[in-house]
Design a protein around this motif. Structure first.
Motif, PDB file in Angstrom:
ATOM      1  N   LYS A   7       0.843  -1.205   0.000  1.00 48.83           N
ATOM      2  CA  LYS A   7       0.000   0.000   0.000  1.00 48.83           C
ATOM      3  C   LYS A   7       0.877   1.253   0.000  1.00 48.83           C
ATOM      4  O   LYS A   7       0.624   2.199  -0.742  1.00 48.83           O
ATOM      5  CB  LYS A   7      -0.894   0.009   1.244  1.00 48.83           C
ATOM      6  N   LYS A   8       1.891   1.221   0.865  1.00 43.62           N
ATOM      7  CA  LYS A   8       2.755   2.403   1.010  1.00 43.62           C
ATOM      8  C   LYS A   8       3.405   2.772  -0.326  1.00 43.62           C
ATOM      9  O   LYS A   8       3.444   3.937  -0.700  1.00 43.62           O
ATOM     10  CB  LYS A   8       3.836   2.077   2.051  1.00 43.62           C
ATOM     11  N   ASN A   9       3.894   1.785  -1.045  1.00 41.82           N
ATOM     12  CA  ASN A   9       4.618   2.066  -2.293  1.00 41.82           C
ATOM     13  C   ASN A   9       3.744   1.922  -3.540  1.00 41.82           C
ATOM     14  O   ASN A   9       4.247   1.966  -4.653  1.00 41.82           O
ATOM     15  CB  ASN A   9       5.845   1.146  -2.409  1.00 41.82           C
ATOM     16  N   GLU A  10       2.430   1.733  -3.315  1.00 37.71           N
ATOM     17  CA  GLU A  10       1.473   1.595  -4.412  1.00 37.71           C
ATOM     18  C   GLU A  10       1.937   0.564  -5.452  1.00 37.71           C
ATOM     19  O   GLU A  10       1.900   0.790  -6.656  1.00 37.71           O
ATOM     20  CB  GLU A  10       1.195   2.953  -5.070  1.00 37.71           C
ATOM     21  N   ALA A  11       2.409  -0.549  -4.933  1.00 39.05           N
ATOM     22  CA  ALA A  11       2.829  -1.665  -5.801  1.00 39.05           C
ATOM     23  C   ALA A  11       1.912  -2.843  -5.469  1.00 39.05           C
ATOM     24  O   ALA A  11       1.993  -3.407  -4.377  1.00 39.05           O
ATOM     25  CB  ALA A  11       4.280  -2.029  -5.525  1.00 39.05           C
ATOM     26  N   PRO A  12       1.020  -3.211  -6.393  1.00 38.20           N
ATOM     27  CA  PRO A  12       0.034  -4.256  -6.079  1.00 38.20           C
ATOM     28  C   PRO A  12       0.647  -5.631  -5.833  1.00 38.20           C
ATOM     29  O   PRO A  12       1.731  -5.942  -6.346  1.00 38.20           O
ATOM     30  CB  PRO A  12      -0.849  -4.309  -7.326  1.00 38.20           C
ATOM     31  N   ILE A  13      -0.053  -6.422  -5.027  1.00 40.55           N
ATOM     32  CA  ILE A  13       0.326  -7.823  -4.821  1.00 40.55           C
ATOM     33  C   ILE A  13      -0.886  -8.675  -5.163  1.00 40.55           C
ATOM     34  O   ILE A  13      -2.027  -8.253  -4.981  1.00 40.55           O
ATOM     35  CB  ILE A  13       0.746  -8.108  -3.347  1.00 40.55           C
ATOM     36  N   CYS A  14      -0.660  -9.882  -5.660  1.00 36.84           N
ATOM     37  CA  CYS A  14      -1.786 -10.782  -5.913  1.00 36.84           C
ATOM     38  C   CYS A  14      -1.282 -12.209  -6.031  1.00 36.84           C
ATOM     39  O   CYS A  14      -0.080 -12.450  -6.102  1.00 36.84           O
ATOM     40  CB  CYS A  14      -2.555 -10.387  -7.166  1.00 36.84           C
ATOM     41  N   GLY A  15      -2.223 -13.154  -6.033  1.00 37.04           N
ATOM     42  CA  GLY A  15      -1.902 -14.547  -6.300  1.00 37.04           C
ATOM     43  C   GLY A  15      -1.788 -15.402  -5.060  1.00 37.04           C
ATOM     44  O   GLY A  15      -1.445 -14.921  -3.973  1.00 37.04           O
ATOM     45  N   LYS A  16      -2.121 -16.677  -5.245  1.00 37.54           N
ATOM     46  CA  LYS A  16      -1.962 -17.697  -4.210  1.00 37.54           C
ATOM     47  C   LYS A  16      -2.070 -19.028  -4.925  1.00 37.54           C
ATOM     48  O   LYS A  16      -3.171 -19.536  -5.124  1.00 37.54           O
ATOM     49  CB  LYS A  16      -3.077 -17.541  -3.161  1.00 37.54           C
ATOM     50  N   ASP A  17      -0.932 -19.524  -5.402  1.00 40.28           N
ATOM     51  CA  ASP A  17      -0.904 -20.755  -6.179  1.00 40.28           C
ATOM     52  C   ASP A  17      -1.563 -20.456  -7.532  1.00 40.28           C
ATOM     53  O   ASP A  17      -2.507 -19.683  -7.609  1.00 40.28           O
ATOM     54  CB  ASP A  17      -1.660 -21.883  -5.458  1.00 40.28           C
ATOM     55  N   PHE A  18      -1.072 -21.080  -8.585  1.00 31.59           N
ATOM     56  CA  PHE A  18      -1.647 -20.753  -9.894  1.00 31.59           C
ATOM     57  C   PHE A  18      -3.061 -21.306 -10.042  1.00 31.59           C
ATOM     58  O   PHE A  18      -3.860 -20.777 -10.793  1.00 31.59           O
ATOM     59  CB  PHE A  18      -0.754 -21.286 -11.014  1.00 31.59           C
ATOM     60  N   LYS A  19      -3.358 -22.396  -9.359  1.00 34.38           N
ATOM     61  CA  LYS A  19      -4.690 -23.008  -9.418  1.00 34.38           C
ATOM     62  C   LYS A  19      -5.105 -23.258 -10.867  1.00 34.38           C
ATOM     63  O   LYS A  19      -6.169 -22.828 -11.323  1.00 34.38           O
ATOM     64  CB  LYS A  19      -5.706 -22.129  -8.687  1.00 34.38           C
ATOM     65  N   THR A  20      -4.224 -23.946 -11.587  1.00 36.16           N
ATOM     66  CA  THR A  20      -4.476 -24.173 -13.010  1.00 36.16           C
ATOM     67  C   THR A  20      -4.831 -25.622 -13.309  1.00 36.16           C
ATOM     68  O   THR A  20      -5.231 -25.928 -14.434  1.00 36.16           O
ATOM     69  CB  THR A  20      -3.215 -23.836 -13.829  1.00 36.16           C
ATOM     70  N   GLY A  21      -4.641 -26.518 -12.364  1.00 31.80           N
ATOM     71  CA  GLY A  21      -4.852 -27.931 -12.645  1.00 31.80           C
ATOM     72  C   GLY A  21      -6.041 -28.472 -11.882  1.00 31.80           C
ATOM     73  O   GLY A  21      -7.194 -28.098 -12.126  1.00 31.80           O
TER      74      GLY A  21
END
Ligand code: NAD
Length: 394
Positions: free
Chosen positions: A255-269
């Motif tokens: 939040k402080k550096n306005e750099a987004p985070i996302c993801g939790k395992d690709f969940k592709t299979g």
């Protein structure tokens, strides 16, 4: 905002980052995707090399980007009858595939061609066509500690006096790469780390930085990469089930550096199929007594997941997805007693030709039991058989 016809569809093309919805124009907060987008990949194994090779194959017109939402997906604007569904990539300011530039880190020195050949996801005929391009991408020395991924031992590893020093070295890598491109994102495609829970060192940026200085055992390599990225204002995506950015300190830094985070395992299979099937069962208010998922795989990911603490990280992530979808607290009659069992077995003869079986014990009208079997093989070929209790009409 320009509107043009594309294959019988109206297509809305954003100009200078402004979007138009139903005739209204609003300035987008997202800067227009201009220039080269640098993609820093942590871990150049099966997933990463397949992504990089795939992007290059598409750029050269050797294949279509099947499975890519951004490249093939559309977004409907207004009512269905308006027939206004531009391609997502024409509507949202996204980097063009031709503007992606790849670099990354791995504990093995193999270039992307060698690593892709080792991973055996793509055929050698495909890789040979891309060889000159893939060979040029060589991984930088990684931040790694086999305490967190016990089955791997590589030599292409940075040395530092403490974890803060290692983070500084990663930041220097990022800054050097930034000079060659216009924007940068980082994606964790590295191995699954051991199971970890949030602890005191994760609670604030100050505690985390103190922990880095003391090389606190609670800070895993993936968190050092994420910290380095966020400090440099670089968005971070987590493709593994690791704890990584799910901690107060890195959320605060994001939040402080306005750099987004996302993801939790690709969940592709297997998890993708679960997240498709579970809502279907729930939509029909069918109950689930048990869901047994078993996997065999013989690649490096399988070898890592064969270790109990890395397996636990994967297991927790897979377990959580059903719990989240079924909401047993809201539907106790249907899901309160669900027995969810996950097995992952390392079976070297199978290589990357993974196979997953799901047995789902469901119950329907009047609580009568029904069973579903779901089998996933060779990554994407699916088949299923349905068994209905003889007491009920099918
Ligand atoms: N393969 C899939 O279909 C799939 C699907 C969903 C999730 N995932 C997850 O994605 C991740 C990658 O999967 P994969 O199949 O590419 O595995 P992989 O073993 O082929 O590749 C992982 C790479 O990460 C490297 N690595 C490990 N720790 C590192 C570190 N600290 N720094 C730099 N490199 C590091 C390893 O040397 C290896 O080359 C795993 O967590 C896996 O569970 C994979």
């Amino acid at each position: 905002m320009a509107t043009k016809k594309k294959g019988g569809r109206k297509s809305v093309v954003p100009v200078d980052g402004s979007w138009s919805v139903a005739g209204k124009t609003a300035a987008s907060k997202v800067a227009p995707a201009k220039g080269k987008l640098g993609v820093m990949v942590v871990g150049m194994g099966a997933v990463a090399t397949t992504m990089i090779s795939g992007v290059e194959a598409v750029r050269r017109g050797l294949a279509k980007p099947i499975g890519s939402l951004t490249q093939m997906g559309t977004i409907r604007l207004g009512k269905r009858t308006d027939n206004n569904s531009p391609l997502i990539k024409d509507f949202v300011p996204l980097a063009d595939l031709k503007d992606l530039v790849f670099t990354g880190w791995d504990i093995f020195e193999d270039n992307v061609y060698e690593a892709a050949s080792h991973a055996q996801v793509l055929k050698s005929e495909t890789l040979k066509q891309l060889k000159p391009f893939l060979q040029k991408i060589k991984p930088m020395p990684a931040v790694f500690d086999s305490y967190y991924v016990k089955r791997l031992h590589g030599t292409n590893v940075k040395k530092g006096k403490n974890k803060l020093d290692l983070a500084e070295q990663l930041r220097a890598d990022i800054r050097a790469f930034k000079k060659t491109v216009d924007r940068v994102v980082m994606i964790w495609c590295g191995s699954t780390e051991i199971f970890m829970k949030p602890q005191a060192v994760h609670q604030s940026i100050a505690a985390f930085e103190k922990g880095l200085e003391k090389s606190d055992i609670g800070i895993a390599p993936s968190q050092i990469y994420a910290y380095a990225a966020l400090k440099e204002g670089v968005p971070f995506v987590n493709g593994a089930p690791n704890l990584t950015v799910d901690i107060a300190a890195l959320v605060e830094l994001s939040k402080k550096n306005e750099a987004p985070i996302c993801g939790k395992d690709f969940k592709t299979g297997q998890t993708l199929m679960k997240t498709v099937l579970a809502p279907a069962l729930k939509a029909r208010m069918l109950g689930v007594h048990g869901w047994f998922s078993t996997n065999i795989l013989g690649n490096r990911d399988g070898e890592v997941l064969d270790e109990p603490m890395s397996f636990k990280t994967k297991e927790e992530s897979k377990l959580g997805s059903l719990e989240y979808i079924f909401q047993p607290e809201m539907y106790p009659d249907l899901y309160k007693d669900l027995y969810h069992k996950i097995r992952i077995n390392y079976y070297p003869p199978r290589g990357d030709e993974k196979e997953a079986w799901d047995n789902i014990d469901i119950f329907g009208w009047l609580g009568y039991p029904m069973t579903r079997f779901w089998r996933r093989r060779s990554r994407w070929i699916c088949c299923c058989s349905w068994t209905w209790p003889s007491a009920l009409p099918s």
